[in-house]
Design a protein around this motif. Sequence first.
Motif, PDB file in Angstrom:
ATOM      1  N   LEU A  34      47.207  40.094  28.392  1.00  0.00           N
ATOM      2  CA  LEU A  34      47.359  41.268  29.260  1.00  0.00           C
ATOM      3  C   LEU A  34      46.377  42.359  28.851  1.00  0.00           C
ATOM      4  CD1 LEU A  34      48.916  43.003  31.344  1.00  0.00           C
ATOM      5  CD2 LEU A  34      50.629  43.402  29.585  1.00  0.00           C
ATOM      6  N   ARG A  35      46.296  42.634  27.567  1.00  0.00           N
ATOM      7  CA  ARG A  35      45.391  43.682  27.065  1.00  0.00           C
ATOM      8  C   ARG A  35      43.919  43.360  27.296  1.00  0.00           C
ATOM      9  NH1 ARG A  35      49.108  44.516  21.931  1.00  0.00           N
ATOM     10  NH2 ARG A  35      50.183  46.401  22.601  1.00  0.00           N
ATOM     11  N   SER A  36      43.589  42.071  27.422  1.00  0.00           N
ATOM     12  CA  SER A  36      42.176  41.677  27.539  1.00  0.00           C
ATOM     13  C   SER A  36      41.679  41.614  28.983  1.00  0.00           C
ATOM     14  CB  SER A  36      41.964  40.314  26.873  1.00  0.00           C
ATOM     15  OG  SER A  36      42.590  39.289  27.622  1.00  0.00           O
ATOM     16  N   VAL A  37      42.542  41.835  29.953  1.00  0.00           N
ATOM     17  CA  VAL A  37      42.130  41.768  31.365  1.00  0.00           C
ATOM     18  C   VAL A  37      41.207  42.943  31.685  1.00  0.00           C
ATOM     19  CG1 VAL A  37      43.006  41.991  33.731  1.00  0.00           C
ATOM     20  CG2 VAL A  37      44.150  40.485  32.114  1.00  0.00           C
ATOM     21  N   PRO A  38      40.069  42.676  32.331  1.00  0.00           N
ATOM     22  CA  PRO A  38      39.166  43.766  32.714  1.00  0.00           C
ATOM     23  C   PRO A  38      39.897  44.815  33.547  1.00  0.00           C
ATOM     24  CG  PRO A  38      38.110  41.642  33.060  1.00  0.00           C
ATOM     25  CD  PRO A  38      39.556  41.362  32.728  1.00  0.00           C
ATOM     26  N   GLY A  39      39.659  46.071  33.229  1.00  0.00           N
ATOM     27  CA  GLY A  39      40.281  47.173  33.942  1.00  0.00           C
ATOM     28  C   GLY A  39      41.528  47.709  33.268  1.00  0.00           C
ATOM     29  N   VAL A  40      42.127  46.942  32.359  1.00  0.00           N
ATOM     30  CA  VAL A  40      43.315  47.411  31.648  1.00  0.00           C
ATOM     31  C   VAL A  40      42.865  48.376  30.558  1.00  0.00           C
ATOM     32  CG1 VAL A  40      45.215  46.743  30.128  1.00  0.00           C
ATOM     33  CG2 VAL A  40      44.714  45.397  32.179  1.00  0.00           C
ATOM     34  N   ARG A  41      43.345  49.601  30.637  1.00  0.00           N
ATOM     35  CA  ARG A  41      42.968  50.648  29.680  1.00  0.00           C
ATOM     36  C   ARG A  41      43.974  50.789  28.542  1.00  0.00           C
ATOM     37  NH1 ARG A  41      38.160  50.357  31.226  1.00  0.00           N
ATOM     38  NH2 ARG A  41      37.625  51.293  33.189  1.00  0.00           N
ATOM     39  N   SER A  42      45.262  50.610  28.874  1.00  0.00           N
ATOM     40  CA  SER A  42      46.307  50.821  27.886  1.00  0.00           C
ATOM     41  C   SER A  42      47.540  50.017  28.293  1.00  0.00           C
ATOM     42  CB  SER A  42      46.652  52.307  27.810  1.00  0.00           C
ATOM     43  OG  SER A  42      47.728  52.541  26.941  1.00  0.00           O
ATOM     44  N   VAL A  43      48.253  49.494  27.309  1.00  0.00           N
ATOM     45  CA  VAL A  43      49.501  48.769  27.548  1.00  0.00           C
ATOM     46  C   VAL A  43      50.565  49.396  26.667  1.00  0.00           C
ATOM     47  CG1 VAL A  43      50.663  46.543  27.429  1.00  0.00           C
ATOM     48  CG2 VAL A  43      48.233  46.645  28.059  1.00  0.00           C
ATOM     49  N   LEU A  44      51.609  49.930  27.298  1.00  0.00           N
ATOM     50  CA  LEU A  44      52.681  50.610  26.583  1.00  0.00           C
ATOM     51  C   LEU A  44      54.004  49.930  26.885  1.00  0.00           C
ATOM     52  CD1 LEU A  44      51.577  54.186  27.674  1.00  0.00           C
ATOM     53  CD2 LEU A  44      51.144  53.124  25.458  1.00  0.00           C
ATOM     54  N   LEU A  54      48.246  50.852  32.139  1.00  0.00           N
ATOM     55  CA  LEU A  54      47.406  51.920  32.678  1.00  0.00           C
ATOM     56  C   LEU A  54      46.023  51.368  32.957  1.00  0.00           C
ATOM     57  CD1 LEU A  54      48.469  54.815  30.290  1.00  0.00           C
ATOM     58  CD2 LEU A  54      49.378  54.258  32.543  1.00  0.00           C
ATOM     59  N   THR A  55      45.483  51.752  34.090  1.00  0.00           N
ATOM     60  CA  THR A  55      44.163  51.305  34.513  1.00  0.00           C
ATOM     61  C   THR A  55      43.502  52.475  35.236  1.00  0.00           C
ATOM     62  OG1 THR A  55      43.025  49.549  35.749  1.00  0.00           O
ATOM     63  CG2 THR A  55      45.132  50.253  36.625  1.00  0.00           C
ATOM     64  N   THR A  56      42.631  52.224  36.171  1.00  0.00           N
ATOM     65  CA  THR A  56      42.059  53.289  36.994  1.00  0.00           C
ATOM     66  C   THR A  56      42.309  52.959  38.458  1.00  0.00           C
ATOM     67  OG1 THR A  56      39.893  52.267  37.283  1.00  0.00           O
ATOM     68  CG2 THR A  56      40.197  53.669  35.325  1.00  0.00           C
ATOM     69  N   ALA A  62      42.189  44.846  41.205  1.00  0.00           N
ATOM     70  CA  ALA A  62      41.536  43.696  40.576  1.00  0.00           C
ATOM     71  C   ALA A  62      42.322  43.237  39.345  1.00  0.00           C
ATOM     72  CB  ALA A  62      40.099  44.043  40.191  1.00  0.00           C
ATOM     73  N   ALA A  63      42.821  44.188  38.561  1.00  0.00           N
ATOM     74  CA  ALA A  63      43.595  43.829  37.366  1.00  0.00           C
ATOM     75  C   ALA A  63      44.898  43.132  37.754  1.00  0.00           C
ATOM     76  CB  ALA A  63      43.881  45.069  36.520  1.00  0.00           C
ATOM     77  N   THR A  64      45.606  43.657  38.763  1.00  0.00           N
ATOM     78  CA  THR A  64      46.857  43.012  39.171  1.00  0.00           C
ATOM     79  C   THR A  64      46.590  41.629  39.762  1.00  0.00           C
ATOM     80  OG1 THR A  64      46.873  44.125  41.330  1.00  0.00           O
ATOM     81  CG2 THR A  64      48.132  45.162  39.550  1.00  0.00           C
ATOM     82  N   ASN A  65      45.524  41.485  40.531  1.00  0.00           N
ATOM     83  CA  ASN A  65      45.188  40.174  41.099  1.00  0.00           C
ATOM     84  C   ASN A  65      44.853  39.164  40.004  1.00  0.00           C
ATOM     85  OD1 ASN A  65      45.616  41.056  43.702  1.00  0.00           O
ATOM     86  ND2 ASN A  65      43.461  41.541  44.058  1.00  0.00           N
TER      87      ASN A  65
END
Length: 115
Positions: A34-44, A54-56, A62-65
């Motif tokens: 999960l943490r390594s997916v492009p676009g993922v900024r933070s996992v809490l 958290l993403t943008t 794209a991250a959810t897909n």
Amino acid sequence: MGNYLMGGGKRVELEHESDRFTARQTDTQQLERLRSVPGVRSVLPATREVSRVLTTMNERDAATNTLRSSALNTVVHHAYRPRDGEGTVFYITDRVILGLKKSATDSDADTQLEK
């Protein structure tokens, strides 16, 4: 789910948060993916098995897909906020918690879940 929920006896209109979502992870290996997916900024952590991601605004879809793809097969849900509201974020998951009185039977629980 529609674009609203009921709270305090009132209908609360919702809209997607543009930069966050939730994801279910069941082990540390899945959490690392999960943490390594492009676009993922933070996992809490939200719960033991659900994380707030958290993403943008530009990278959320794209991250959810990617997470929902057959390669990662992750349960992902949008985060919501009240329409025209600030501050409150609703993290919707696929888990239902049902609290009943001690005297409730399995039939009572089934009746409530069928609603």
